[in-house]
Motif scaffolding. Structure first.
Motif, PDB file in Angstrom:
ATOM      1  N   ILE A   1       5.175   0.319 -43.184  1.00  0.00           N
ATOM      2  CA  ILE A   1       6.023  -0.264 -42.140  1.00  0.00           C
ATOM      3  C   ILE A   1       6.062   0.670 -40.943  1.00  0.00           C
ATOM      4  CG2 ILE A   1       8.373  -0.944 -41.521  1.00  0.00           C
ATOM      5  CD1 ILE A   1       8.771  -1.713 -44.481  1.00  0.00           C
ATOM      6  N   TYR A   2       6.310   1.940 -41.208  1.00  0.00           N
ATOM      7  CA  TYR A   2       6.395   2.918 -40.117  1.00  0.00           C
ATOM      8  C   TYR A   2       5.075   3.031 -39.354  1.00  0.00           C
ATOM      9  CZ  TYR A   2       6.533   7.297 -37.644  1.00  0.00           C
ATOM     10  OH  TYR A   2       6.441   8.239 -36.664  1.00  0.00           O
ATOM     11  N   ARG A   3       3.957   3.115 -40.077  1.00  0.00           N
ATOM     12  CA  ARG A   3       2.656   3.253 -39.406  1.00  0.00           C
ATOM     13  C   ARG A   3       2.367   2.072 -38.497  1.00  0.00           C
ATOM     14  NH1 ARG A   3       0.843   5.189 -44.351  1.00  0.00           N
ATOM     15  NH2 ARG A   3       0.059   3.134 -44.898  1.00  0.00           N
ATOM     16  N   GLU A   4       2.740   0.885 -38.927  1.00  0.00           N
ATOM     17  CA  GLU A   4       2.453  -0.297 -38.108  1.00  0.00           C
ATOM     18  C   GLU A   4       3.386  -0.389 -36.897  1.00  0.00           C
ATOM     19  OE1 GLU A   4       1.615  -5.028 -38.763  1.00  0.00           O
ATOM     20  OE2 GLU A   4       1.397  -3.620 -40.430  1.00  0.00           O
ATOM     21  N   LEU A   5       4.596   0.134 -37.025  1.00  0.00           N
ATOM     22  CA  LEU A   5       5.561   0.030 -35.940  1.00  0.00           C
ATOM     23  C   LEU A   5       5.611   1.265 -35.032  1.00  0.00           C
ATOM     24  CD1 LEU A   5       8.559  -1.610 -37.804  1.00  0.00           C
ATOM     25  CD2 LEU A   5       6.856  -2.716 -36.351  1.00  0.00           C
TER      26      LEU A   5
ATOM     27  N   HIS B   1      10.378  -9.374 -31.947  1.00  0.00           N
ATOM     28  CA  HIS B   1       9.842 -10.394 -32.853  1.00  0.00           C
ATOM     29  C   HIS B   1       8.759  -9.790 -33.751  1.00  0.00           C
ATOM     30  CE1 HIS B   1       8.921 -14.351 -34.355  1.00  0.00           C
ATOM     31  NE2 HIS B   1       7.650 -14.189 -34.041  1.00  0.00           N
ATOM     32  N   ARG B   2       7.889  -8.984 -33.181  1.00  0.00           N
ATOM     33  CA  ARG B   2       6.842  -8.334 -33.965  1.00  0.00           C
ATOM     34  C   ARG B   2       7.450  -7.391 -35.005  1.00  0.00           C
ATOM     35  NH1 ARG B   2       1.904  -7.282 -34.958  1.00  0.00           N
ATOM     36  NH2 ARG B   2       1.007  -5.200 -35.157  1.00  0.00           N
ATOM     37  N   VAL B   3       8.464  -6.655 -34.625  1.00  0.00           N
ATOM     38  CA  VAL B   3       9.129  -5.737 -35.556  1.00  0.00           C
ATOM     39  C   VAL B   3       9.704  -6.519 -36.729  1.00  0.00           C
ATOM     40  CG1 VAL B   3      11.071  -4.142 -35.826  1.00  0.00           C
ATOM     41  CG2 VAL B   3       9.621  -3.998 -33.802  1.00  0.00           C
ATOM     42  N   PHE B   4      10.375  -7.625 -36.449  1.00  0.00           N
ATOM     43  CA  PHE B   4      10.949  -8.428 -37.524  1.00  0.00           C
ATOM     44  C   PHE B   4       9.862  -8.974 -38.445  1.00  0.00           C
ATOM     45  CE2 PHE B   4      12.512 -12.317 -39.485  1.00  0.00           C
ATOM     46  CZ  PHE B   4      13.647 -11.833 -40.099  1.00  0.00           C
ATOM     47  N   GLU B   5       8.748  -9.438 -37.879  1.00  0.00           N
ATOM     48  CA  GLU B   5       7.663  -9.963 -38.707  1.00  0.00           C
ATOM     49  C   GLU B   5       7.074  -8.895 -39.623  1.00  0.00           C
ATOM     50  OE1 GLU B   5       4.890 -11.603 -35.942  1.00  0.00           O
ATOM     51  OE2 GLU B   5       5.873 -13.555 -35.925  1.00  0.00           O
ATOM     52  N   VAL B   6       6.870  -7.689 -39.089  1.00  0.00           N
ATOM     53  CA  VAL B   6       6.319  -6.599 -39.891  1.00  0.00           C
ATOM     54  C   VAL B   6       7.284  -6.224 -41.006  1.00  0.00           C
ATOM     55  CG1 VAL B   6       5.695  -4.148 -39.829  1.00  0.00           C
ATOM     56  CG2 VAL B   6       4.858  -5.692 -38.053  1.00  0.00           C
ATOM     57  N   VAL B   7       8.553  -6.064 -40.674  1.00  0.00           N
ATOM     58  CA  VAL B   7       9.560  -5.705 -41.680  1.00  0.00           C
ATOM     59  C   VAL B   7       9.648  -6.796 -42.742  1.00  0.00           C
ATOM     60  CG1 VAL B   7      12.036  -5.379 -42.038  1.00  0.00           C
ATOM     61  CG2 VAL B   7      10.882  -4.204 -40.164  1.00  0.00           C
ATOM     62  N   SER B   8       9.662  -8.038 -42.329  1.00  0.00           N
ATOM     63  CA  SER B   8       9.758  -9.151 -43.266  1.00  0.00           C
ATOM     64  C   SER B   8       8.564  -9.187 -44.210  1.00  0.00           C
ATOM     65  CB  SER B   8       9.857 -10.462 -42.489  1.00  0.00           C
ATOM     66  OG  SER B   8       9.884 -11.543 -43.367  1.00  0.00           O
ATOM     67  N   ARG B   9       7.376  -9.015 -43.674  1.00  0.00           N
ATOM     68  CA  ARG B   9       6.165  -9.072 -44.499  1.00  0.00           C
ATOM     69  C   ARG B   9       6.155  -7.951 -45.544  1.00  0.00           C
ATOM     70  NH1 ARG B   9       1.913  -8.819 -40.747  1.00  0.00           N
ATOM     71  NH2 ARG B   9       2.136  -6.582 -40.811  1.00  0.00           N
ATOM     72  N   TYR B  10       6.395  -6.723 -45.114  1.00  0.00           N
ATOM     73  CA  TYR B  10       6.326  -5.601 -46.052  1.00  0.00           C
ATOM     74  C   TYR B  10       7.478  -5.598 -47.050  1.00  0.00           C
ATOM     75  CZ  TYR B  10       2.333  -3.440 -43.808  1.00  0.00           C
ATOM     76  OH  TYR B  10       1.075  -3.181 -43.330  1.00  0.00           O
TER      77      TYR B  10
END
Length: 145
Positions: free
Chosen positions: A8-12, A72-81
Motif C-alpha cells: 500500500i505504501y509503495r503504491e501511494l 479517489h486513487r488512494v481509496f481504490e488502492v487502500v480498498s484493493r489491498y
C-alpha cells in the motif's frame, strides 16, 4: 503481514505531499502513512472480528497526506489491498495460533472483566461456554442494518 502494508505504501508514496506534517513535528508524512498502513493491517490480522471497516479506517487516517485530486486513487488502492489482506487472513489455518504465532483466546470477557482464557472454536472465535454471544452478534448486525 507487512507485505500488504508495504505494498500500500509503495503504491501511494509518490502521491504523498511532504509539506503536510504529521501530528508530531518529528515524524514525516511518509513515516506517518507507513505507520498507519502497518497498524491497520496488523489490527486486521490480529483482531478482525472487532475491526468492522478496515478500509475506511485506514483511508481516514492517511487521506490528509494526499492532495484532493488523488483521494479517489488512494481509496481504490487502500480498498484493493485491504480486501486482499482480509481474504488472506480468512484463508489462514487456525490451529490454535493467530497469524503472529500467539495462542488464540476466546473473544469474550468474564464477569470480572478479564479476557476469557479458554481456546476458541474456529467457527466464530468464542469458546464453547460463550457460544451464545455469537448468536447475539448476528442479531445486533441485523438490527443495525
Amino acid at each position: 503481514m507487512y507485505q500488504f502494508s508495504r505494498a500500500i505504501y509503495r503504491e501511494l508514496a509518490p502521491y504523498i505531499e511532504e509539506h503536510r506534517m504529521a501530528q508530531s513535528q518529528d515524524v514525516s508524512s511518509h513515516a506517518h502513512v507507513l505507520h498507519s498502513c502497518e497498524a491497520a493491517v496488523e489490527r486486521l490480522i490480529t483482531d478482525r472480528h472487532y475491526f468492522a471497516r478496515p478500509t475506511r479506517s485506514l483511508f481516514q487516517d492517511i487521506r490528509a497526506f494526499f492532495p484532493v485530486t488523488c483521494q479517489h486513487r488512494v481509496f481504490e488502492v487502500v480498498s484493493r489491498y485491504m480486501s486482499v489482506a482480509q481474504e488472506f487472513a480468512e484463508r489462514q489455518p487456525r490451529q490454535g495460533c493467530d497469524a503472529n504465532g500467539n495462542p488464540l483466546q476466546c473473544r469474550a470477557t468474564t464477569r470480572k472483566g478479564s479476557p476469557c482464557q479458554r481456546a476458541p472454536l474456529p467457527i466464530n472465535g468464542y469458546c464453547p461456554s460463550h457460544q451464545h454471544l455469537a448468536a447475539t452478534e448476528d442479531t445486533e448486525t441485523l438490527v443495525a442494518a
